[in-house]
Design a protein around this motif. Structure first.
Motif, PDB file in Angstrom:
ATOM      1  N   UNK A 179       6.678   6.423  20.938  1.00 41.15           N
ATOM      2  CA  UNK A 179       7.079   6.589  22.344  1.00 41.15           C
ATOM      3  C   UNK A 179       7.923   7.836  22.621  1.00 41.15           C
ATOM      4  N   UNK A 180       8.805   8.188  21.695  1.00 41.42           N
ATOM      5  CA  UNK A 180       9.775   9.247  22.009  1.00 41.42           C
ATOM      6  C   UNK A 180       9.890  10.221  20.833  1.00 41.42           C
ATOM      7  N   UNK A 181       9.955  11.512  21.170  1.00 38.92           N
ATOM      8  CA  UNK A 181      10.163  12.545  20.141  1.00 38.92           C
ATOM      9  C   UNK A 181      11.327  13.432  20.550  1.00 38.92           C
ATOM     10  N   UNK A 182      12.238  13.661  19.631  1.00 38.54           N
ATOM     11  CA  UNK A 182      13.293  14.666  19.805  1.00 38.54           C
ATOM     12  C   UNK A 182      12.906  15.840  18.909  1.00 38.54           C
ATOM     13  N   UNK A 183      12.771  17.024  19.505  1.00 42.55           N
ATOM     14  CA  UNK A 183      12.219  18.142  18.736  1.00 42.55           C
ATOM     15  C   UNK A 183      13.144  19.363  18.760  1.00 42.55           C
ATOM     16  N   UNK A 184      13.279  19.977  17.610  1.00 38.00           N
ATOM     17  CA  UNK A 184      14.147  21.150  17.451  1.00 38.00           C
ATOM     18  C   UNK A 184      13.439  22.238  16.677  1.00 38.00           C
ATOM     19  N   UNK A 185      13.956  23.453  16.841  1.00 39.79           N
ATOM     20  CA  UNK A 185      13.389  24.569  16.090  1.00 39.79           C
ATOM     21  C   UNK A 185      13.986  24.541  14.682  1.00 39.79           C
ATOM     22  N   UNK A 186      13.119  24.506  13.695  1.00 39.35           N
ATOM     23  CA  UNK A 186      13.586  24.442  12.308  1.00 39.35           C
ATOM     24  C   UNK A 186      13.880  25.830  11.749  1.00 39.35           C
ATOM     25  N   UNK A 194       2.307  13.721  20.965  1.00 39.83           N
ATOM     26  CA  UNK A 194       1.394  13.570  22.098  1.00 39.83           C
ATOM     27  C   UNK A 194       2.042  12.799  23.236  1.00 39.83           C
ATOM     28  N   UNK A 195       1.884  13.355  24.440  1.00 40.87           N
ATOM     29  CA  UNK A 195       2.454  12.731  25.639  1.00 40.87           C
ATOM     30  C   UNK A 195       1.338  12.169  26.515  1.00 40.87           C
ATOM     31  N   UNK A 196       1.431  10.907  26.840  1.00 42.91           N
ATOM     32  CA  UNK A 196       0.514  10.265  27.786  1.00 42.91           C
ATOM     33  C   UNK A 196       1.344   9.406  28.721  1.00 42.91           C
ATOM     34  N   UNK A 197       0.926   9.306  29.978  1.00 46.36           N
ATOM     35  CA  UNK A 197       1.620   8.377  30.872  1.00 46.36           C
ATOM     36  C   UNK A 197       1.542   6.959  30.312  1.00 46.36           C
ATOM     37  N   UNK A 198       2.398   6.072  30.815  1.00 46.41           N
ATOM     38  CA  UNK A 198       2.365   4.678  30.376  1.00 46.41           C
ATOM     39  C   UNK A 198       0.946   4.130  30.590  1.00 46.41           C
ATOM     40  N   UNK A 199       0.532   3.222  29.695  1.00 47.28           N
ATOM     41  CA  UNK A 199      -0.765   2.536  29.811  1.00 47.28           C
ATOM     42  C   UNK A 199      -1.964   3.432  29.547  1.00 47.28           C
ATOM     43  N   UNK A 200      -1.792   4.446  28.701  1.00 51.41           N
ATOM     44  CA  UNK A 200      -2.931   5.277  28.289  1.00 51.41           C
ATOM     45  C   UNK A 200      -3.208   5.144  26.795  1.00 51.41           C
ATOM     46  N   UNK A 201      -2.591   4.152  26.143  1.00 54.81           N
ATOM     47  CA  UNK A 201      -2.911   3.895  24.741  1.00 54.81           C
ATOM     48  C   UNK A 201      -2.103   4.720  23.748  1.00 54.81           C
ATOM     49  N   UNK A 202      -0.828   5.003  24.086  1.00 53.72           N
ATOM     50  CA  UNK A 202      -0.015   5.796  23.166  1.00 53.72           C
ATOM     51  C   UNK A 202       0.214   5.081  21.837  1.00 53.72           C
TER      52      UNK A 202
END
Ligand code: OXD
Ligand code: MN
Length: 589
Positions: A280-287, A247-255
């Protein structure tokens, strides 16, 4: 010294430029941590906190003018300006190397240079990446030790890799902490980051925003994966199966709060649990199975302290009870810490974040609003058993969201990947009273990457669209809004752990286990499908209907605002424009 030739040569070159008194090669050991902690305590760079109440915890104050990321001093230095795009500050590499080179020249005289090898991603993962950060700050070393896998583990990884010269070169010097001489420059074409004049986390812990997002997003585009400003969490069902969302939220949105949420009682009684993979951070690849798999490249949390309480986020607070660095919070006479919104009474006396005596009558806050804790992820009570899985975790749903008073409903699902990319590209958040400037102004923040995309954001949307074509079994994409207001300006939805109810609907949708209503903006829940058991005092079926309502007028304004933002783009993919036209048509605008 490590034996890696490319690393050694580069470190020597940087030492010739910055001229430190000596170089210390960081190995990541306990003994090294103790030695550096003692040294920093002796020099006053850090204070040891009460070791009985907060074992292994230390305290640090930054300079008063150096308390946050500095977007206006952050540059993407690509050889062509258009490759940095309309949303980044740009400086040519020649100019940046010359300008910062001048500042770095002799910047470490009288100081020690610490050479920190660090690994982003689990040690056993083929997807992890190595950086070396050179810094003249022990505070940075101690933070990097928590936020990354640091020292020998990283050098071993690099030496065993296909290309032992392939590492991200990060150079940092505090210089004199003068904002006039502060720059955070990224050279994506050279795998290089130069940061000077700051001692604040987001500007100087180069593994985080600088590498994992800015350089990372550039690498991801060229190599066919995704580096995103996203939390990762797992929801365990009563049968023990776990589904994951990013999930992506801008800073200060309760991540951080969402990443560590505690499900409401009705769900806990049934046996549901939430597990944190990253905040905070996700690195995502096709499995190999055709799904999208995510790893958290970080090793710790760099969380905002104010507002973190046993009520809002007990898991975060409990994570910080040992081995934690507190920055710019208030210091109590017994050697513990406090901040506004900690859920305990204000102390009768304290020392504030600037080092001044403070009482509840003081006009200023005791802790800086952006004061932070740096805490090891492994200490989090709800850390997922899979958080160091070398392959990552399979993502069933991607959530985008922001703070929207009116326009966005509680939740909706995109029609497909391409529409989902449009939903992410049009993300925005409204300013709150807490932030400087006007209240209620929308700041567009596509995929929450506005300050973190290391290349032209139009090309970034294009990359997302391309990835959609390559993922055989993609996650479903949703938009959420926990922040809708009623006409009196009160939040309608209780948020925090109650957000589980929305996440549950999302996961059911991702599995195709629940129907939805097709609307102009996307698929929306049937109101009765959002569970309200145990919430009846606050939320009725009518409340849910209000949370799911679509106000055409607000959407007309919203689309206009999106168009103003898109007008800046020279490389906006046609598909994004076409999605906007289709939305307008569906809304009858
Ligand atoms: C952070 C941010 O510090 O997004 O994580 O600003
Ligand atoms: Mn962040």
């Amino acid at each position: 010294m490590y034996k890696n030739k490319a690393v050694n040569e580069w470190v020597q070159e940087m030492a010739q430029l910055t001229k430190p008194d000596g170089i210390v090669w960081i190995d990541g050991s306990e003994a090294e941590k103790e030695r550096l902690t003692e040294q920093a305590a002796a020099s006053g760079e850090i204070l040891l906190l009460n070791q009985e109440k907060l074992p292994g915890c230390v305290y640090h104050r930054t300079a008063e003018n150096d308390v946050a990321r500095v977007e206006h001093l952050t540059f993407i230095c690509t050889s062509k300006k258009e490759d940095a795009g309309p949303t980044n500050n740009w400086m040519s590499p020649d100019e940046a190397y010359a300008k910062l080179g001048g500042l770095f020249d002799g910047s470490m005289k009288g100081r020690t240079m610490y050479a920190i090898p660090y690994l982003m991603g689990p040690a056993a993962s083929p997807f992890s990446k190595v950086g070396i950060e050179l810094t003249d700050s022990i505070y940075v070393v101690l933070n990097m030790r928590i936020m990354t896998r640091m020292g020998k583990v990283a050098m071993d990884y690099l030496d065993a890799s296909d290309d032992p010269a392939d590492f991200v070169k990060g150079l940092h010097s505090k210089l004199d902490l003068n904002p006039e001489r502060r720059y955070i420059c990224h050279f994506p074409e050279d795998n290089t980051i130069w940061s000077i004049g700051s001692g604040y986390g987001g500007n100087v812990l180069l593994g985080k925003k600088c590498f994992s997002l800015r350089i990372g997003s550039y690498l991801a585009k060229t190599q066919g994966w995704l580096a995103e400003h996203m939390l990762i969490l797992g929801v365990e069902a009563p049968d023990g199966k776990v589904d994951y969302i990013a999930a992506a939220f801008p800073s200060a949105c309760g991540k951080t709060n969402l990443a560590m949420m505690i499900p409401p009682e009705y769900a806990r009684e049934k046996g549901y649990k939430v597990w944190t993979v990253g905040d905070d951070i996700a690195w995502m690849r096709i499995g190999e199975d055709g799904r999208l798999w995510a790893v958290n490249p970080e090793y710790g949390f760099f969380g905002v302290a104010p507002g973190t309480s046993m009520k809002s986020n007990p898991n975060a607070l409990l994570t910080t009870k040992k081995n934690t660095i507190f920055t710019n919070v208030a210091l109590l006479p017994d050697g513990t810490v406090w901040w506004e919104g900690m859920g305990t009474d204000a102390p009768a006396e304290a020392t504030d974040w600037k080092g001044n005596p403070w009482t509840p009558d003081s006009p200023e806050k005791a802790a800086h609003p952006n004061s932070r804790f740096t805490a090891p992820a492994g200490q989090c009570p709800c850390i997922s058993s899979e958080w160091e899985n070398p392959q990552g975790v399979p993502i069933s749903a991607i959530l985008f969201g922001g703070r929207r008073a009116k326009v966005a409903p509680l939740v909706y699902q995109s029609f497909d990947w391409e529409h989902g990319v449009f939903v992410g590209a049009t993300m925005g958040s409204e300013t709150t009273a807490a932030a400087a400037g006007q209240v209620g102004v929308v700041r567009r923040d596509p995929m929450a990457m506005l300050p973190f995309c290391g290349y032209n954001m139009g090309d970034y949307f294009g990359h997302w669209l391309e990835m959609g074509k390559k993922i055989p079994n993609p996650p479903k994409i949703f938009n959420v809004n926990w922040f809708r207001l009623d006409d009196e300006g009160h939040f309608i939805w209780p948020g925090y752990g109650e957000n589980f109810r929305v996440v549950k609907w999302i996961l059911d949708r991702a599995k195709g286990a629940v129907d939805a209503d097709e609307t102009a903006i996307g698929y929306m829940p049937k109101p009765e499908d959002i569970e309200i058991t145990g919430l009846e005092d606050e939320v009725s079926l009518d409340t849910i209907r209000a949370l799911l309502s679509i106000d055409k007028e607000s959407w007309a304004q919203e689309i206009e605002n999106q168009s103003e933002f898109f007008a800046k783009f020279d490389r906006l993919p046609d598909a994004v424009r076409a999605q906007q036209s289709a939305l307008k048509k569906r809304l009858g605008l």
